[in-house]
Design a protein around this motif. Structure first.
Motif, PDB file in Angstrom:
ATOM      1  N   ASP A  81       0.820  -1.219   0.000  1.00 58.72           N
ATOM      2  CA  ASP A  81       0.000   0.000   0.000  1.00 58.72           C
ATOM      3  C   ASP A  81       0.855   1.271   0.000  1.00 58.72           C
ATOM      4  OD1 ASP A  81      -2.434   1.285  -0.123  1.00 58.72           O
ATOM      5  OD2 ASP A  81      -2.552   1.539   2.047  1.00 58.72           O
ATOM      6  N   LEU A  82       1.901   1.258  -0.799  1.00 62.04           N
ATOM      7  CA  LEU A  82       2.864   2.363  -0.819  1.00 62.04           C
ATOM      8  C   LEU A  82       2.240   3.595  -1.488  1.00 62.04           C
ATOM      9  CD1 LEU A  82       5.850   2.470   0.112  1.00 62.04           C
ATOM     10  CD2 LEU A  82       6.493   2.181  -2.270  1.00 62.04           C
ATOM     11  N   GLY A  83       2.353   4.723  -0.825  1.00 60.32           N
ATOM     12  CA  GLY A  83       1.756   5.941  -1.386  1.00 60.32           C
ATOM     13  C   GLY A  83       2.692   7.126  -1.273  1.00 60.32           C
ATOM     14  N   LYS A  84       2.686   7.949  -2.307  1.00 61.69           N
ATOM     15  CA  LYS A  84       3.495   9.169  -2.307  1.00 61.69           C
ATOM     16  C   LYS A  84       2.695  10.286  -2.980  1.00 61.69           C
ATOM     17  CE  LYS A  84       6.911  12.102  -2.353  1.00 61.69           C
ATOM     18  NZ  LYS A  84       7.311  12.767  -1.113  1.00 61.69           N
ATOM     19  N   ASP A  85       2.556  11.393  -2.277  1.00 58.83           N
ATOM     20  CA  ASP A  85       1.800  12.522  -2.825  1.00 58.83           C
ATOM     21  C   ASP A  85       2.725  13.697  -3.088  1.00 58.83           C
ATOM     22  OD1 ASP A  85      -0.387  10.934  -2.290  1.00 58.83           O
ATOM     23  OD2 ASP A  85      -0.856  11.927  -0.387  1.00 58.83           O
ATOM     24  N   TYR A  86       2.481  14.388  -4.179  1.00 60.22           N
ATOM     25  CA  TYR A  86       3.097  15.692  -4.421  1.00 60.22           C
ATOM     26  C   TYR A  86       1.958  16.699  -4.403  1.00 60.22           C
ATOM     27  CZ  TYR A  86       7.398  13.399  -5.916  1.00 60.22           C
ATOM     28  OH  TYR A  86       8.549  12.653  -5.954  1.00 60.22           O
ATOM     29  N   GLY A  87       1.697  17.262  -3.259  1.00 63.47           N
ATOM     30  CA  GLY A  87       0.525  18.128  -3.140  1.00 63.47           C
ATOM     31  C   GLY A  87      -0.731  17.287  -3.303  1.00 63.47           C
ATOM     32  N   ARG A  88      -1.553  17.669  -4.276  1.00 65.28           N
ATOM     33  CA  ARG A  88      -2.785  16.907  -4.499  1.00 65.28           C
ATOM     34  C   ARG A  88      -2.582  15.729  -5.444  1.00 65.28           C
ATOM     35  NH1 ARG A  88      -7.577  21.398  -5.299  1.00 65.28           N
ATOM     36  NH2 ARG A  88      -7.564  22.211  -3.174  1.00 65.28           N
ATOM     37  N   VAL A  89      -1.440  15.709  -6.086  1.00 65.88           N
ATOM     38  CA  VAL A  89      -1.184  14.645  -7.071  1.00 65.88           C
ATOM     39  C   VAL A  89      -0.682  13.397  -6.364  1.00 65.88           C
ATOM     40  CG1 VAL A  89       0.188  14.015  -9.107  1.00 65.88           C
ATOM     41  CG2 VAL A  89      -0.633  16.365  -8.814  1.00 65.88           C
ATOM     42  N   LYS A  90      -1.324  12.279  -6.638  1.00 64.54           N
ATOM     43  CA  LYS A  90      -0.878  11.013  -6.069  1.00 64.54           C
ATOM     44  C   LYS A  90       0.095  10.363  -7.042  1.00 64.54           C
ATOM     45  CE  LYS A  90      -5.107   9.967  -3.496  1.00 64.54           C
ATOM     46  NZ  LYS A  90      -4.659   9.916  -2.132  1.00 64.54           N
ATOM     47  N   ALA A  91       1.377  10.530  -6.768  1.00 66.76           N
ATOM     48  CA  ALA A  91       2.390   9.938  -7.653  1.00 66.76           C
ATOM     49  C   ALA A  91       2.413   8.425  -7.500  1.00 66.76           C
ATOM     50  CB  ALA A  91       3.762  10.527  -7.338  1.00 66.76           C
ATOM     51  N   LEU A  92       2.214   7.946  -6.286  1.00 63.29           N
ATOM     52  CA  LEU A  92       2.052   6.510  -6.023  1.00 63.29           C
ATOM     53  C   LEU A  92       0.772   6.358  -5.211  1.00 63.29           C
ATOM     54  CD1 LEU A  92       5.602   5.205  -5.017  1.00 63.29           C
ATOM     55  CD2 LEU A  92       4.467   4.986  -7.224  1.00 63.29           C
ATOM     56  N   ASP A  93      -0.079   5.448  -5.670  1.00 61.68           N
ATOM     57  CA  ASP A  93      -1.393   5.339  -5.035  1.00 61.68           C
ATOM     58  C   ASP A  93      -1.648   3.885  -4.631  1.00 61.68           C
ATOM     59  OD1 ASP A  93      -3.926   5.755  -4.160  1.00 61.68           O
ATOM     60  OD2 ASP A  93      -4.812   6.100  -6.126  1.00 61.68           O
ATOM     61  N   GLY A  94      -1.122   3.509  -3.468  1.00 57.00           N
ATOM     62  CA  GLY A  94      -1.385   2.163  -2.949  1.00 57.00           C
ATOM     63  C   GLY A  94      -0.701   1.062  -3.732  1.00 57.00           C
ATOM     64  N   VAL A  95       0.573   1.210  -3.978  1.00 57.21           N
ATOM     65  CA  VAL A  95       1.312   0.179  -4.723  1.00 57.21           C
ATOM     66  C   VAL A  95       1.578  -1.013  -3.809  1.00 57.21           C
ATOM     67  CG1 VAL A  95       3.526  -0.362  -5.814  1.00 57.21           C
ATOM     68  CG2 VAL A  95       2.375   1.798  -6.315  1.00 57.21           C
ATOM     69  N   THR A  96       1.104  -2.163  -4.215  1.00 59.26           N
ATOM     70  CA  THR A  96       1.331  -3.395  -3.465  1.00 59.26           C
ATOM     71  C   THR A  96       1.844  -4.458  -4.436  1.00 59.26           C
ATOM     72  OG1 THR A  96      -0.411  -2.881  -1.883  1.00 59.26           O
ATOM     73  CG2 THR A  96       0.230  -5.194  -2.072  1.00 59.26           C
ATOM     74  N   LEU A  97       3.026  -4.971  -4.160  1.00 57.50           N
ATOM     75  CA  LEU A  97       3.542  -6.051  -5.008  1.00 57.50           C
ATOM     76  C   LEU A  97       4.736  -6.726  -4.344  1.00 57.50           C
ATOM     77  CD1 LEU A  97       5.474  -4.771  -8.162  1.00 57.50           C
ATOM     78  CD2 LEU A  97       5.292  -3.511  -6.061  1.00 57.50           C
ATOM     79  N   GLU A  98       4.996  -7.951  -4.789  1.00 55.44           N
ATOM     80  CA  GLU A  98       6.172  -8.695  -4.355  1.00 55.44           C
ATOM     81  C   GLU A  98       6.935  -9.095  -5.603  1.00 55.44           C
ATOM     82  OE1 GLU A  98       5.167 -12.048  -1.987  1.00 55.44           O
ATOM     83  OE2 GLU A  98       4.481 -10.843  -0.285  1.00 55.44           O
ATOM     84  N   VAL A  99       8.212  -8.800  -5.598  1.00 50.38           N
ATOM     85  CA  VAL A  99       9.018  -9.063  -6.802  1.00 50.38           C
ATOM     86  C   VAL A  99      10.140 -10.030  -6.438  1.00 50.38           C
ATOM     87  CG1 VAL A  99      10.468  -8.013  -8.574  1.00 50.38           C
ATOM     88  CG2 VAL A  99       8.522  -6.756  -7.674  1.00 50.38           C
ATOM     89  N   SER A 100      10.269 -11.063  -7.229  1.00 53.93           N
ATOM     90  CA  SER A 100      11.337 -12.051  -7.001  1.00 53.93           C
ATOM     91  C   SER A 100      12.572 -11.665  -7.814  1.00 53.93           C
ATOM     92  CB  SER A 100      10.843 -13.439  -7.365  1.00 53.93           C
ATOM     93  OG  SER A 100      10.294 -13.426  -8.655  1.00 53.93           O
ATOM     94  N   PRO A 101      13.748 -12.235  -7.482  1.00 56.45           N
ATOM     95  CA  PRO A 101      14.974 -11.856  -8.201  1.00 56.45           C
ATOM     96  C   PRO A 101      14.879 -12.151  -9.697  1.00 56.45           C
ATOM     97  CG  PRO A 101      15.487 -13.176  -6.264  1.00 56.45           C
ATOM     98  CD  PRO A 101      14.011 -13.238  -6.441  1.00 56.45           C
ATOM     99  N   GLY A 102      15.618 -11.406 -10.482  1.00 56.14           N
ATOM    100  CA  GLY A 102      15.627 -11.597 -11.934  1.00 56.14           C
ATOM    101  C   GLY A 102      15.793 -10.267 -12.631  1.00 56.14           C
ATOM    102  N   THR A 103      15.325 -10.220 -13.858  1.00 57.68           N
ATOM    103  CA  THR A 103      15.321  -8.937 -14.574  1.00 57.68           C
ATOM    104  C   THR A 103      13.878  -8.460 -14.642  1.00 57.68           C
ATOM    105  OG1 THR A 103      15.299 -10.258 -16.583  1.00 57.68           O
ATOM    106  CG2 THR A 103      17.379  -9.234 -15.990  1.00 57.68           C
ATOM    107  N   ILE A 104      13.652  -7.310 -14.061  1.00 63.07           N
ATOM    108  CA  ILE A 104      12.286  -6.794 -13.915  1.00 63.07           C
ATOM    109  C   ILE A 104      12.143  -5.534 -14.751  1.00 63.07           C
ATOM    110  CG2 ILE A 104      10.587  -5.885 -12.258  1.00 63.07           C
ATOM    111  CD1 ILE A 104      13.204  -7.711 -10.604  1.00 63.07           C
ATOM    112  N   GLY A 105      11.154  -5.540 -15.593  1.00 62.54           N
ATOM    113  CA  GLY A 105      10.895  -4.355 -16.406  1.00 62.54           C
ATOM    114  C   GLY A 105       9.804  -3.524 -15.764  1.00 62.54           C
ATOM    115  N   LEU A 106      10.115  -2.275 -15.505  1.00 63.88           N
ATOM    116  CA  LEU A 106       9.135  -1.362 -14.911  1.00 63.88           C
ATOM    117  C   LEU A 106       8.639  -0.466 -16.041  1.00 63.88           C
ATOM    118  CD1 LEU A 106       8.180  -0.960 -11.994  1.00 63.88           C
ATOM    119  CD2 LEU A 106       9.968   0.746 -11.716  1.00 63.88           C
TER     120      LEU A 106
END
Lengths: 331, 313
Positions: free
Chosen positions: B14-39
């Motif tokens: 549930d990761l969240g980051k706001d810049y004023g009223r803008v929600k840059a991150l809005d409830g990010v939930t995930l688990e990532v295993s080792p490897g090459t991950i493309g974002l």
């Protein structure tokens, strides 16, 4: 073709502690400052002054040596000057505990003043190498992505600046004290001058930390080198110009001058008026020569405005720390 | 010991980051295993913000996260000792030469000077920089700067490395070389790579796992193979001749097919594997030069994910 294996290799050695990493930042900051030839010139002048102070101490010491060739030169002086020198030597011989301390304390006051000005010049030259360039080139993000905190970064940069100030201010004074006493006629000179040395450490040490943090704060104001250097020089010189204005208008304005504030603290620690009076009492000719000093000037020196100066410096320091808090971050 | 090998390298709740009223991150939930991950994500989707939050370059407002098994909020310095990062912008220290800069970065991570200098030269060799390492960084080309950024990110032998748009500004040959280097980090040396990019081709080429972010939310997170398997089977067939015959034959089997401007035949065979298509080619006695399975799957998935995110509830 490379002579060694160019494939990626893992590394499993021991990591250095955080103070070594801070020292790496400090060393790099100092190295950046040292690359400026004008900084090297300023440091050279500082050490020339140090050598001069050591020579003065050496000559004073030589006056206590009975068959010193220095007396051949003294004998050629004006009779009044000869009398002055001989009464000074008599004082040194009769009461070295006080005379050595007083003499060296006055010398530290005299030589410390130009060294402080040169230190302010060296800081002006160093300001771009502190935070300004890291902000301009976004290198601040690289620092932040390493195993460091904001505090580590600030301490590292402060360490670099303290190193520079040690070369322009504290180092020359300590070297002059050490060499001057080493060449003196008695090892007791080291002991008799301990109070003067203590005053130097008590004043210059905290002043260096204050100036270092203030310079870091100013360096962090902008990513433009010209802007931060101008702000530093402006704070220094415009602050100085406020002192005469404050006499005619609002007295508290003078505390906006960092050099005025540092002067007040210096006067409180070195207490030159007390030393001058001791010299006047013990060497009558000194008293005669110094009796022309304006009483108003002596009164000002005798009663430094310590509280106001400390408040002034405290406000500047708080502002610098606030700027550092706001600006030292990746974005 | 870090938990890099335990199965999860990045965990966000549930990761969240706001810049004023803008929600840059809005409830990010995930688990990532080792490897090459493309974002993946469009510009302004929150990719860089997510990476910076994990590295503690910027504080997050809500939720929690662990990186290599350590709490991001409390163990930032220890985490960054095992993490490498190449920002999108240059971030070089003016006045330094290349090898001096990489050595300095290694020292900042705690390597003693002699080890740092040796590692710096090894990493500059690894990224393919020659004598230009002795030149001031200001004189470098964009490609050299990108290589240098990669070298400083891996000089302390991290367990995971975050790369923000590492092929930006590179020519096609430089892009291929950079991607090969990045790919080798996980494949040959076991360093987990998180590649943030808006270039789908880059991600498709080297990443095993895909995280698609838009409007600060994770829309898709899965292995690339699994994502491609979700799509109806398609392929591009490269033939020397008789392309029109293949298009007609596909039509008779109700497989949409078209002849592309580059001479390839694009076929939607709708099967999980290529066997039905191979049987057809065998029946027609066609010998393909090359068959490219699911050629645009990632692009289609990406567009589909964005459309889903933008659709009214």
């Amino acid at each position: 073709m490379p002579l060694h294996d160019t494939r990626y290799q893992h590394w499993d050695g021991a990591h250095l502690g955080i103070w070594r990493r801070r020292a790496t930042i400090a060393r790099n900051a100092l190295k950046g400052c040292w690359q400026n030839k004008w900084t090297r010139y300023v440091v050279s002048v500082c050490w020339t002054l140090s050598l001069t102070q050591a020579m003065v101490l050496f000559l004073i010491g030589q006056l206590l040596v009975k068959d010193s060739s220095l007396y051949d030169w003294v004998d050629q002086l004006h009779p009044q000057m000869q009398a002055l020198v001989r009464s000074f030597v008599a004082w040194l011989e009769v009461n070295p505990k006080i005379s050595v301390g007083v003499t060296q304390s006055l010398l530290f006051s005299v030589f410390g003043w130009p060294l402080r000005i040169l230190t302010l010049v060296a800081i002006a030259l160093a300001i771009p190498h502190l935070v300004t360039r890291d902000l301009g080139s976004q290198a601040i993000t690289i620092y932040a992505a390493k195993a460091l905190t904001r505090m580590d970064y600030i301490l590292g940069k402060l360490g670099g600046l303290l190193g520079l100030m040690a070369l322009t201010w504290l180092g020359p004074l300590l070297a002059a004290w050490f060499v001057g006493n080493l060449l003196g006629p008695s090892w007791h000179f080291f002991w008799h001058s301990r109070a003067a040395l203590g005053a130097v450490l008590l004043y210059v040490g905290p002043a260096m930390v204050f100036l270092g943090l203030l310079a870091l704060g100013i360096s962090a104001i902008s990513a433009q080198e010209k802007a931060t250097v101008s702000i530093w020089i402006g704070l220094w010189l415009l602050g100085n110009s406020l002192v005469p204005i404050a006499r005619e208008t609002r007295a508290w304005l003078k505390y906006a001058s960092l050099t005025f504030d540092l002067d007040q603290i210096s006067l409180a620690i070195f207490d030159p008026v007390a030393h001058i009076r001791v010299a006047q009492e013990n060497v009558p000719l000194v008293g005669m020569l110094l009796q022309d000093l304006p009483a108003r000037k002596l009164a000002v020196w005798a009663h430094p405005e310590l509280a106001g100066a400390l408040i002034g410096l405290g406000i500047m320091l708080a502002a610098a720390l606030f700027i550092l808090y706001l600006r030292i971050k990746p974005e | 010991m870090f938990a890099a090998m335990s199965g999860v390298v990045i965990e966000a709740r549930d990761l969240g980051k706001d810049y004023g009223r803008v929600k840059a991150l809005d409830g990010v939930t995930l688990e990532v295993s080792p490897g090459t991950i493309g974002l993946l994500g469009p510009n302004g989707a929150g990719k860089t913000t997510f990476m910076k939050c994990l590295l503690q370059l910027i504080p997050f407002n809500r939720g929690s996260a662990t990186l290599l098994g350590r709490d991001v909020g409390r163990e930032g310095r220890e985490i960054r000792r095992r993490v490498g990062y190449t920002p999108e912008q240059d971030g070089h220290i003016p006045g330094m030469v290349g090898c001096e800069y990489v050595t300095y970065c290694a020292q900042l991570c705690g390597l003693p000077f002699s080890a740092a200098r040796q590692r710096a030269h090894e990493m500059l060799d690894f990224v393919g920089m020659g004598q230009e390492r002795y030149r001031k960084i200001e004189t470098y080309s964009t490609g050299m700067k990108q290589r240098l950024k990669l070298a400083q990110a891996i000089v302390h032998d991290p367990a995971i490395v975050f790369l923000d748009e590492p092929t930006n500004g590179l020519d096609p040959r430089g892009q291929v070389q950079m991607l090969e280097l990045v790919q080798s980090l996980w494949r040959d040396h076991g360093i987990t790579v998180v590649l943030s990019s808006h270039l789908l081709h880059d991600v498709d080429r080297i990443c095993e796992q895909i995280v698609i972010i838009a409007r600060g939310q994770v829309l898709v997170h899965d292995r690339l193979e699994a994502l491609k398997a979700r799509r109806p089977g398609s392929a591009e067939v490269v033939l020397a001749s008789r392309q029109a015959d293949l298009v007609q034959a596909c039509g008779r089997r109700q497989w949409p097919a078209e002849l592309l401007p580059n001479g390839h035949v694009r076929v939607e065979h709708r099967a999980a594997d290529l066997n039905p298509l191979l049987r057809l080619l065998h029946e027609m006695d066609l010998s393909p030069i090359e068959i490219i399975p699911s050629p645009n799957a990632l692009e289609e998935l990406f567009v589909q994910a964005l459309e889903t995110a933008h659709a009214p509830a």
